[in-house]
Design a protein around this motif. Structure first.
Motif, mmCIF file in Angstrom:
data_model
loop_
_atom_site.group_PDB
_atom_site.id
_atom_site.type_symbol
_atom_site.label_atom_id
_atom_site.label_comp_id
_atom_site.label_asym_id
_atom_site.label_seq_id
_atom_site.Cartn_x
_atom_site.Cartn_y
_atom_site.Cartn_z
ATOM 1 N N SER A 27 0.819 -1.199 0.000
ATOM 2 C CA SER A 27 0.000 0.000 0.000
ATOM 3 C C SER A 27 0.860 1.260 0.000
ATOM 4 N N ILE A 28 0.673 2.109 -1.001
ATOM 5 C CA ILE A 28 1.416 3.369 -1.043
ATOM 6 C C ILE A 28 0.917 4.314 0.044
ATOM 7 N N PHE A 29 -0.239 4.025 0.584
ATOM 8 C CA PHE A 29 -0.805 4.868 1.625
ATOM 9 C C PHE A 29 -0.097 4.654 2.964
ATOM 10 N N SER A 30 0.796 3.662 3.033
ATOM 11 C CA SER A 30 1.533 3.419 4.266
ATOM 12 C C SER A 30 2.791 4.276 4.361
ATOM 13 N N TRP A 53 1.358 11.795 1.748
ATOM 14 C CA TRP A 53 0.218 10.979 2.183
ATOM 15 C C TRP A 53 -1.073 11.783 2.080
ATOM 16 N N GLY A 54 -0.985 13.086 2.397
ATOM 17 C CA GLY A 54 -2.175 13.935 2.353
ATOM 18 C C GLY A 54 -2.499 14.471 0.974
ATOM 19 N N ASP A 72 -3.009 6.406 -7.684
ATOM 20 C CA ASP A 72 -4.242 5.636 -7.585
ATOM 21 C C ASP A 72 -4.054 4.722 -6.381
ATOM 22 N N ILE A 73 -4.639 5.086 -5.273
ATOM 23 C CA ILE A 73 -4.429 4.340 -4.036
ATOM 24 C C ILE A 73 -4.987 2.927 -4.142
ATOM 25 N N THR A 74 -6.094 2.768 -4.854
ATOM 26 C CA THR A 74 -6.696 1.436 -4.972
ATOM 27 C C THR A 74 -5.809 0.491 -5.769
ATOM 28 N N GLU A 75 -5.006 1.061 -6.673
ATOM 29 C CA GLU A 75 -4.103 0.258 -7.506
ATOM 30 C C GLU A 75 -2.665 0.287 -6.987
#
Length: 118
Positions: A27-30, A53-54, A72-75
């Motif tokens: 996850s790139i959101f991490s 992140w924001g 694209d966070i989902t991808e």
């Protein structure tokens, strides 16, 4: 350690456009931020675009107004949309991730070659 796979490079004429992709194994959101570096022949690797992140974006001066970093966070994918390209954009492009301590991981993939030439 996250694995990053860069793609989308190629030969483009001056003034043209390309979109680079960076697929992450997690996850790139991490991460605190994701970024794109480039390294031209005989030059040091330089950071050209970041997205936090924001969602805040930042660019090095030579690419401001011409490049756009997106995600694209989902991808788990980060993009670098390049337009109005110049010969000096010729380089190998790499993406990377920044941890919450502020360190870039240097999780270099194979990079993707961008050549701007007529």
């Amino acid at each position: 350690q996250v694995q990053l796979v860069d793609s989308g490079g190629g030969l483009v004429q001056p003034g043209g456009s390309l979109r680079l992709s960076c697929a992450a194994s997690g996850s790139i959101f991490s991460f605190k931020a994701m970024g794109w570096y480039r390294q031209a022949p005989g030059k040091q690797r330089e950071l050209v675009a970041t997205i936090t992140w924001g969602g805040m974006k930042n660019y090095t001066d030579p690419v401001k107004g011409r490049f756009n970093i997106a995600r694209d966070i989902t991808e788990n994918t980060v993009y670098l949309e390049m337009s109005s390209q110049k010969p000096e954009d010729t380089a190998v492009y790499y993406c990377d991730a920044q941890n919450w301590a502020g360190d870039w991981l240097r999780a270099w993939g194979q990079g993707t070659q961008v050549t701007v030439s007529s």
